[in-house]
Write a protein that holds these residues in place. Sequence first.
Motif, PDB file in Angstrom:
ATOM      1  N   ASP A 152       0.868  -1.173   0.000  1.00  0.00           N
ATOM      2  CA  ASP A 152       0.000   0.000   0.000  1.00  0.00           C
ATOM      3  C   ASP A 152       0.907   1.226   0.000  1.00  0.00           C
ATOM      4  OD1 ASP A 152      -2.132   1.752   0.151  1.00  0.00           O
ATOM      5  OD2 ASP A 152      -2.432   1.471   2.308  1.00  0.00           O
ATOM      6  N   GLY A 153       1.283   1.657  -1.204  1.00  0.00           N
ATOM      7  CA  GLY A 153       2.275   2.725  -1.306  1.00  0.00           C
ATOM      8  C   GLY A 153       3.608   2.217  -0.801  1.00  0.00           C
ATOM      9  N   GLU A 154       4.148   2.890   0.203  1.00  0.00           N
ATOM     10  CA  GLU A 154       5.427   2.466   0.784  1.00  0.00           C
ATOM     11  C   GLU A 154       5.236   1.552   1.989  1.00  0.00           C
ATOM     12  OE1 GLU A 154       8.141   5.665   1.453  1.00  0.00           O
ATOM     13  OE2 GLU A 154       7.722   6.584  -0.491  1.00  0.00           O
ATOM     14  N   LEU A 155       4.005   1.266   2.350  1.00  0.00           N
ATOM     15  CA  LEU A 155       3.701   0.422   3.505  1.00  0.00           C
ATOM     16  C   LEU A 155       3.340  -0.992   3.064  1.00  0.00           C
ATOM     17  CD1 LEU A 155       1.377   2.826   5.517  1.00  0.00           C
ATOM     18  CD2 LEU A 155       3.799   2.371   5.945  1.00  0.00           C
ATOM     19  N   ILE A 156       3.570  -1.947   3.963  1.00  0.00           N
ATOM     20  CA  ILE A 156       3.072  -3.304   3.796  1.00  0.00           C
ATOM     21  C   ILE A 156       1.997  -3.500   4.866  1.00  0.00           C
ATOM     22  CG2 ILE A 156       3.591  -5.773   3.859  1.00  0.00           C
ATOM     23  CD1 ILE A 156       4.978  -4.436   1.555  1.00  0.00           C
ATOM     24  N   LYS A 157       0.773  -3.715   4.447  1.00  0.00           N
ATOM     25  CA  LYS A 157      -0.330  -3.969   5.376  1.00  0.00           C
ATOM     26  C   LYS A 157      -0.571  -5.466   5.438  1.00  0.00           C
ATOM     27  CE  LYS A 157      -2.556   0.475   4.909  1.00  0.00           C
ATOM     28  NZ  LYS A 157      -3.820   1.185   4.663  1.00  0.00           N
ATOM     29  N   THR A 158      -1.166  -5.924   6.538  1.00  0.00           N
ATOM     30  CA  THR A 158      -1.386  -7.361   6.715  1.00  0.00           C
ATOM     31  C   THR A 158      -2.868  -7.701   6.648  1.00  0.00           C
ATOM     32  OG1 THR A 158      -1.393  -7.102   9.123  1.00  0.00           O
ATOM     33  CG2 THR A 158       0.695  -7.720   8.095  1.00  0.00           C
TER      34      THR A 158
END
Length: 135
Positions: free
Chosen positions: A113-119
């Motif tokens: 998610d953009g520069e994030l990794i969501k779980t």
Amino acid sequence: DSSLNGLVNTSDQLNGSFHLEKLSNGNLVMYSMGELRVTDAGGNTLFSQFFEDTSNNQALAGLGDRFVVSTRDYLKKYSSSGSLITELKFGGQYMPEILRDGDSLFFIAGYEDGELIKTFYGSTDLDLNLISLQE
């Protein structure tokens, strides 16, 4: 021959998950770095496939004479000879492990998610039908 020929040139490029399962009929399933390979007990290749754009952080779960792998965006269930039985599009890019508990599979997937990794915490039955964890 491997689909990974020419893709792995240094030991640093071997970072990732490497899986090996023995199925109930004696066939072996190997999965790493986007390459899936099914062999008979003598090591003769019955099926191989390379999943483009699939990260090294993926999972394999043996289900007796069948197995499930995660790829970019999908869970895929195969027969012992490598024939695709069914698949579930879940949209995640990373799934380091699948845990089987009875007739259910549990997993934690990562989504970019953009520069994030969501779980995403998920569960399916053995036919890859989603099971609600919110009950």
